[in-house]
Design a protein around this motif. Structure first.
Motif, short mmCIF file in Angstrom:
data_model
loop_
_atom_site.label_atom_id
_atom_site.label_comp_id
_atom_site.label_asym_id
_atom_site.label_seq_id
_atom_site.Cartn_x
_atom_site.Cartn_y
_atom_site.Cartn_z
N TYR A 20 13.07 4.33 -18.83
CA TYR A 20 14.10 4.77 -17.98
C TYR A 20 14.25 3.71 -16.56
CZ TYR A 20 16.51 7.40 -14.57
OH TYR A 20 17.51 7.89 -13.29
N VAL A 21 15.29 3.13 -16.17
CA VAL A 21 15.67 2.43 -14.93
C VAL A 21 16.13 3.10 -14.27
CG1 VAL A 21 16.39 0.10 -14.16
CG2 VAL A 21 15.55 0.11 -16.51
N GLY A 22 15.52 3.05 -12.78
CA GLY A 22 16.38 3.76 -11.62
C GLY A 22 16.35 2.94 -10.32
N SER A 23 16.97 3.62 -9.30
CA SER A 23 16.73 3.23 -7.92
C SER A 23 16.70 4.34 -6.85
CB SER A 23 17.92 1.88 -7.90
OG SER A 23 19.33 2.76 -7.85
N THR A 24 16.16 3.88 -5.86
CA THR A 24 16.12 4.98 -4.75
C THR A 24 15.66 4.30 -3.52
OG1 THR A 24 15.02 6.74 -4.13
CG2 THR A 24 13.64 5.27 -5.33
N THR A 25 15.62 5.16 -2.38
CA THR A 25 15.30 4.42 -1.17
C THR A 25 13.86 5.20 -0.69
OG1 THR A 25 16.60 6.43 0.08
CG2 THR A 25 17.65 4.33 -0.10
N ASN A 26 13.48 6.19 -1.44
CA ASN A 26 12.21 6.72 -1.39
C ASN A 26 11.32 6.94 -2.53
OD1 ASN A 26 9.93 8.46 -0.89
ND2 ASN A 26 11.23 9.63 0.93
N LEU A 27 10.89 5.80 -2.76
CA LEU A 27 10.18 5.69 -4.17
C LEU A 27 9.26 6.85 -4.46
CD1 LEU A 27 10.23 3.73 -6.69
CD2 LEU A 27 8.32 2.87 -5.74
N ALA A 28 7.99 7.19 -3.73
CA ALA A 28 7.42 8.28 -3.89
C ALA A 28 7.97 9.48 -4.00
CB ALA A 28 6.32 8.23 -2.50
N LYS A 29 8.75 9.82 -3.30
CA LYS A 29 9.70 11.11 -3.36
C LYS A 29 10.34 11.20 -4.87
CE LYS A 29 13.17 14.06 -1.11
NZ LYS A 29 14.40 14.07 -1.76
N ARG A 30 11.02 10.08 -5.19
CA ARG A 30 11.76 10.25 -6.36
C ARG A 30 10.71 10.29 -7.62
NH1 ARG A 30 14.79 12.01 -9.18
NH2 ARG A 30 16.38 10.90 -10.18
N ILE A 31 9.85 9.60 -7.51
CA ILE A 31 8.89 9.66 -8.65
C ILE A 31 8.41 10.95 -8.89
CG2 ILE A 31 6.91 8.54 -9.90
CD1 ILE A 31 9.39 6.86 -9.50
N TRP A 32 7.88 11.47 -7.67
CA TRP A 32 7.60 12.88 -7.68
C TRP A 32 8.40 13.78 -8.30
CZ3 TRP A 32 9.01 17.50 -5.72
CH2 TRP A 32 8.04 18.62 -5.67
N GLU A 33 9.95 13.72 -8.07
CA GLU A 33 10.91 14.46 -8.39
C GLU A 33 10.91 14.44 -9.90
OE1 GLU A 33 13.59 14.22 -4.68
OE2 GLU A 33 14.16 13.23 -6.18
N HIS A 34 10.54 13.02 -10.52
CA HIS A 34 10.67 12.80 -12.18
C HIS A 34 9.52 13.49 -12.65
CE1 HIS A 34 13.93 10.08 -12.53
NE2 HIS A 34 13.37 9.23 -11.62
N SER A 59 18.64 -4.78 0.56
CA SER A 59 19.88 -4.17 0.53
C SER A 59 20.28 -3.23 -0.22
CB SER A 59 20.95 -5.13 0.87
OG SER A 59 21.09 -5.79 -0.39
N TYR A 60 21.17 -2.36 -0.26
CA TYR A 60 21.69 -1.39 -1.23
C TYR A 60 22.37 -2.32 -2.28
CZ TYR A 60 24.46 1.80 -3.99
OH TYR A 60 25.05 2.34 -4.90
N SER A 61 23.14 -3.28 -2.03
CA SER A 61 23.94 -4.03 -3.13
C SER A 61 22.99 -4.83 -4.02
CB SER A 61 25.08 -4.70 -2.28
OG SER A 61 24.21 -5.85 -1.64
N ARG A 66 20.82 -5.13 -9.17
CA ARG A 66 19.46 -5.44 -10.07
C ARG A 66 19.29 -4.33 -10.99
NH1 ARG A 66 16.23 -9.00 -12.48
NH2 ARG A 66 13.96 -8.41 -12.31
N GLU A 67 19.59 -3.05 -10.52
CA GLU A 67 19.44 -1.96 -11.68
C GLU A 67 20.23 -1.90 -12.56
OE1 GLU A 67 19.83 3.06 -11.54
OE2 GLU A 67 20.62 1.96 -9.85
N GLN A 68 21.47 -2.41 -12.37
CA GLN A 68 22.62 -2.60 -13.43
C GLN A 68 22.15 -3.73 -14.29
OE1 GLN A 68 24.23 0.73 -13.38
NE2 GLN A 68 25.18 -0.69 -14.82
N ARG A 69 21.81 -4.66 -13.70
CA ARG A 69 21.10 -5.95 -14.53
C ARG A 69 20.03 -5.44 -15.56
NH1 ARG A 69 20.97 -10.72 -10.94
NH2 ARG A 69 23.13 -10.64 -11.19
N LEU A 70 19.08 -4.68 -15.18
CA LEU A 70 18.03 -4.11 -15.88
C LEU A 70 18.56 -3.23 -16.95
CD1 LEU A 70 14.83 -3.89 -13.12
CD2 LEU A 70 15.39 -5.66 -14.77
N LYS A 71 19.17 -2.34 -16.42
CA LYS A 71 19.82 -1.35 -17.47
C LYS A 71 20.26 -2.06 -18.73
CE LYS A 71 20.23 2.63 -14.63
NZ LYS A 71 20.62 4.07 -14.42
N ASN A 72 21.00 -3.29 -18.31
CA ASN A 72 21.76 -3.83 -19.71
C ASN A 72 20.98 -4.89 -20.22
OD1 ASN A 72 24.24 -2.52 -18.97
ND2 ASN A 72 24.57 -4.19 -17.38
#
Length: 99
Positions: A20-34, A59-61, A66-72
């Motif tokens: 699974y490929v994803g993106s976030t601004t708070n990696l520790a929190k997001r992985i905890w949620e997963h 940057s967000y952009s 990069r997220e879109q590129r990896l997903k593809n």
């Protein structure tokens, strides 16, 4: 000024398992949620909870592109970048929580 970091990450169910490929601004929190199945969806349904790869962007952009590129990307390319950064497929969650 505190710079915001943006993370692109790959989760796996196990070595060479479902990815699974994803993106976030708070990696520790997001992985905890997963890991705790907070959000319904793909990672909860397929038990994809191991953080096996991540990268930091300024940057967000950049992160969104990069997220879109990896997903593809084809699966083999994803496996290659995971194994380059994390050849033993360790769960990197404890490493990011230590920061």
């Amino acid at each position: 000024i505190i710079m915001q970091s943006y993370y692109v990450y790959i989760l796996a169910s196990k070595q060479n398992g479902t990815l699974y490929v994803g993106s976030t601004t708070n990696l520790a929190k997001r992985i905890w949620e997963h890991k705790n199945n907070i959000t319904p969806g793909f990672t909860k349904k397929y038990n994809v909870h191991m953080l096996v790869y991540y990268e930091i962007h300024q940057s967000y952009s950049q992160a969104a592109t990069r997220e879109q590129r990896l997903k593809n990307w084809c699966r083999q390319w994803k496996l290659n970048i995971i194994e380059k950064m994390n050849p033993t497929w360790n769960d990197l969650y404890s490493e990011i929580c230590a920061h």
